[in-house]
Design a protein around this motif. Sequence first.
Motif, PDB file in Angstrom:
ATOM      1  N   GLU A  86      -7.124   3.329   6.558  1.00  0.00           N
ATOM      2  CA  GLU A  86      -8.350   3.069   6.559  1.00  0.00           C
ATOM      3  C   GLU A  86      -8.191   2.104   5.166  1.00  0.00           C
ATOM      4  N   ARG A  87      -7.541   2.187   4.286  1.00  0.00           N
ATOM      5  CA  ARG A  87      -7.350   1.258   3.157  1.00  0.00           C
ATOM      6  C   ARG A  87      -7.257  -0.354   3.597  1.00  0.00           C
ATOM      7  N   PHE A 126      -9.944  -1.830   5.375  1.00  0.00           N
ATOM      8  CA  PHE A 126     -11.071  -2.510   4.544  1.00  0.00           C
ATOM      9  C   PHE A 126     -10.407  -3.568   3.958  1.00  0.00           C
ATOM     10  N   THR A 127      -9.314  -3.728   3.425  1.00  0.00           N
ATOM     11  CA  THR A 127      -8.602  -4.958   2.901  1.00  0.00           C
ATOM     12  C   THR A 127      -8.502  -6.297   3.826  1.00  0.00           C
ATOM     13  N   GLU A 158       0.809  -1.217  -0.003  1.00  0.00           N
ATOM     14  CA  GLU A 158      -0.011  -0.077   0.210  1.00  0.00           C
ATOM     15  C   GLU A 158       0.784   1.114   0.184  1.00  0.00           C
ATOM     16  N   VAL A 162      -5.012   7.417   5.919  1.00  0.00           N
ATOM     17  CA  VAL A 162      -5.695   6.806   4.367  1.00  0.00           C
ATOM     18  C   VAL A 162      -5.126   5.524   4.250  1.00  0.00           C
ATOM     19  N   LEU A 163      -4.024   5.392   4.658  1.00  0.00           N
ATOM     20  CA  LEU A 163      -3.206   4.046   4.687  1.00  0.00           C
ATOM     21  C   LEU A 163      -4.163   3.087   5.622  1.00  0.00           C
ATOM     22  N   GLU A 214       1.959   6.541  -0.874  1.00  0.00           N
ATOM     23  CA  GLU A 214       0.880   7.208   0.019  1.00  0.00           C
ATOM     24  C   GLU A 214       1.630   7.719   1.346  1.00  0.00           C
TER      25      GLU A 214
END
Lengths: 235, 146
Positions: free
Chosen positions: B137-138, B141-142, B120, B134-135, B129
Amino acid sequence: MKRDKILIVFKNTSTTDKASIIYQIFGQCLQETNFKNDDSIVKNLTWSTKYYTTKFDLYIDQCDSIEEWTTDFIDPMCDLLRDALAGLIIIGEIPKDTSLISKSVVDQESFLIWCHNGNQIELNELDDLNLKMAVSQSQVEFVQLDNSTDKNDYHDKVGTERIKEIIDTYEWTHSKSLNTPRGQKKVLPPQDNLESILTQLQQAKLHYESLDTDSTDAEQFASELAKEIADKLGL
Amino acid sequence: MGVRFILCFNKQGVVRLVRWFAVNDNSTEPQEEISQIYRLISSRDHKHQCNFFEFSDDTKLVYKRYAGLYFVMGIDITDEEPIYPSHIHLFVEVLDAFFGNVCELDIVFNFYKVYMVMDEMFLGGEIQEVSKDVLLERLSFTDRLE
């Protein structure tokens, strides 16, 4: 061969101090055993971490001279014992001449910890000594038992915590994995459920197109359907 | 290419993570190269020497030490070093937030998740990034998709 033994050797240590040090390191394992201070073998201890548990036997020995003990230990007669060892812990003062420890006292697959219980050594000095031994490809790690702190300047664990960390990260040959919440696999819906979800989506699309897209009914229908599908998929 | 490789090993030299972004032009085997890197970094004076130095004709090493682990980036020889310790620090901070007080055992038993975090952040040797929020959050989700 299964490596499921840990050997701990004390140099000139009283029985009380021996027991105290053993409890410091293996206290979590000894709770459900009838360990007595003069025991030399404690079988079927359980080492637990958040990812695995493993069973091991603890062998306890005593000597007057580490040099003589080491010479006997690397004798071919002790090959079988060395092959079964996960690790060796020596409790005694670190010698001034560390070349003794450069010999292959244990196999490459075992850990070797030398716990210094003499005069206090500066943590930085100990760190430098460990790095020097690591660079010379010696397996030994020096640890000081009595520390005022759990971590050094680099936030490395020191003392008893470091010993536990070495045992935690050792590659046990026979550990049993624990299913942590992160490790538990989600059950995927069976194939026929996926097909029914796809059919439902297609029907919902046709129904949505027949609704007045400006009205709140359409929006409500779409959000309810999205929630229903998410629940079915386990999201 | 900024980052040529990312390495993580403990004080005993046991490699915990390795990701190569560039093809090794030298004749040395990767394992030999890693051993060389470990010997060079272990023998440095961490209090009085800086965290970067030249490793070969095309690579510089930047490293940071955290709780018994060395995180090392091999960067292009023409790149400026000072930004990379902060990339390493961000990577470790994200790991710490993702796992909750990360330790070596987390990296050993969840190495695929650590690579997920690395992917990521870094793509093709470049940082993608830099926002921790942001990291995370991603990544969360993953992680839920697992």
